[in-house]
Motif scaffolding. Structure first.
Motif, short mmCIF file in Angstrom:
data_model
loop_
_atom_site.label_atom_id
_atom_site.label_comp_id
_atom_site.label_asym_id
_atom_site.label_seq_id
_atom_site.Cartn_x
_atom_site.Cartn_y
_atom_site.Cartn_z
N MET A 1 0.83 -1.20 0.00
CA MET A 1 0.00 0.00 0.00
C MET A 1 0.87 1.26 0.00
O MET A 1 0.45 2.32 -0.46
N ILE A 2 2.10 1.14 0.50
CA ILE A 2 3.05 2.26 0.44
C ILE A 2 3.59 2.41 -0.96
O ILE A 2 3.66 3.51 -1.51
N GLY B 1 3.32 0.04 -4.55
CA GLY B 1 2.90 -1.17 -5.23
C GLY B 1 3.95 -1.78 -6.15
O GLY B 1 3.84 -2.94 -6.53
N ARG B 2 4.99 -1.03 -6.49
CA ARG B 2 6.03 -1.57 -7.37
C ARG B 2 6.72 -2.78 -6.75
O ARG B 2 7.25 -3.64 -7.48
N TYR B 3 6.72 -2.84 -5.44
CA TYR B 3 7.41 -3.94 -4.77
C TYR B 3 6.65 -5.26 -4.89
O TYR B 3 7.13 -6.30 -4.44
N GLY B 4 5.50 -5.24 -5.54
CA GLY B 4 4.81 -6.48 -5.85
C GLY B 4 5.27 -7.12 -7.14
O GLY B 4 4.78 -8.17 -7.54
N ASP B 5 6.25 -6.51 -7.80
CA ASP B 5 6.80 -6.98 -9.07
C ASP B 5 8.15 -7.63 -8.80
O ASP B 5 9.10 -6.96 -8.37
N VAL C 1 -4.74 -8.11 -2.76
CA VAL C 1 -4.10 -6.83 -2.44
C VAL C 1 -3.47 -6.22 -3.69
O VAL C 1 -3.61 -5.02 -3.95
N LEU C 2 -2.79 -7.04 -4.49
CA LEU C 2 -2.15 -6.55 -5.70
C LEU C 2 -3.17 -5.99 -6.68
O LEU C 2 -2.93 -4.96 -7.33
N LEU C 3 -4.32 -6.65 -6.79
CA LEU C 3 -5.37 -6.13 -7.67
C LEU C 3 -5.87 -4.78 -7.19
O LEU C 3 -6.12 -3.87 -7.99
#
Length: 278
Positions: A229-230, A232-236, A265-267
């Motif tokens: 949530m801070i 989202g790039r870190y989901g990649d 969460v990612l969606l």
């Protein structure tokens, strides 16, 4: 200013521009001022104009290392690595005592993937100026990419000894320890980084992964959600790899991100408007 003499009228003749005679010192000063303009243009996100100004500045002041250094730095920002290295080498020839040129060359070679040359350049700079935490951080990153974990930790620790709140070096020490199999040690590093800045997504997500692997799944999922949530790039995973996350940590991160909870969460994160679309 000297276009006319006396009161005579000139008929059917184009006016010729007045060309002042500038000496070398004036040209050099003009080149330095143009280099400063290039920096300002880059700050205003006008990269093409900035590079044009910097290129011209090297023509007006070719013997001043500052113009070549600024040009090289701008090339690097534009991901023209080879041109950046060429300009920086010219700056280094003119001012071999300037440590910052060596440090920037080290960053350039790191981006090029030539990690050993990056190490050599940074170490050469550190012989001139020994108290630059970012240089030790870059040195640690280069050692990390070569799998030289002990040397990487030494460099990160040196950076923190100079600047105690330098959380990126603490964070990356955690990355190294995780790859070494020291999960507890890695967690301590990430927790220390978050004490300095609790709103950093990277150590928060790394902590989440380690916590999840320890079997504390609910806590790990909660931490991971907060991290994404801070930022989202870190989901990649590819983004994480570029940020020097190692194979072990990436493998466990994938397990966490593949859970139904984290997919949801990612969606949600991906559906949020970016700053550009707000």
């Amino acid at each position: 200013m000297g276009l006319w003499s006396g009161g005579q009228t000139v008929q059917a003749q184009a006016l010729l521009p007045y060309n002042p005679e500038l000496n070398s010192e004036q040209l050099e000063q003009a080149g330095l001022e143009m280099a400063e303009e290039a920096i300002q243009l880059m700050r205003f996100e006008r990269p093409d104009a900035a590079v044009s100004r910097a290129e011209l500045s090297t023509q007006l002041a070719p013997e001043r290392f500052q113009t070549w250094f600024i040009l090289g730095s701008l090339y690097l920002q534009g991901e023209e690595i080879d041109r950046g290295i060429e300009a920086l080498k010219q700056a280094q020839t003119l001012a071999p005592e300037e440590a910052v040129i060596r440090f920037t060359l080290g960053s350039a070679y790191f981006e090029k993937g030539d990690y050993q040359t990056a190490i050599n350049e940074i170490n050469a700079g550190l012989k001139i100026k020994t108290d630059v935490p970012t240089a030790y951080f870059d040195l640690g990153n280069s050692h990390l990419k070569l799998g030289q974990y002990g040397e990487a930790i030494k460099a990160y620790q040196k950076a923190v000894s100079i600047e105690k709140n330098f959380w990126p070096a603490i964070n990356n020490t955690g990355l190294v320890k995780y790859e070494q199999g020291d999960l507890t040690g890695a967690l301590k590093e990430w927790q220390a980084a978050l004490k300095i800045d609790p709103e950093q997504a990277e150590p928060k997500l790394a902590q989440a992964v380690a916590t999840y692997v320890q079997g504390k799944k609910t806590e790990g999922l909660k931490l991971a959600e907060a991290a994404l949530m801070i930022d989202g790039r870190y989901g990649d995973l590819e983004f994480l790899r570029k940020n020097l996350w190692g194979d072990k940590l990436l493998a466990n991160t994938k397990i966490l991100l593949d859970t139904p909870e984290m997919k949801a969460v990612l969606l949600r994160v991906q559906s949020q408007p970016t700053e550009e679309t707000k």
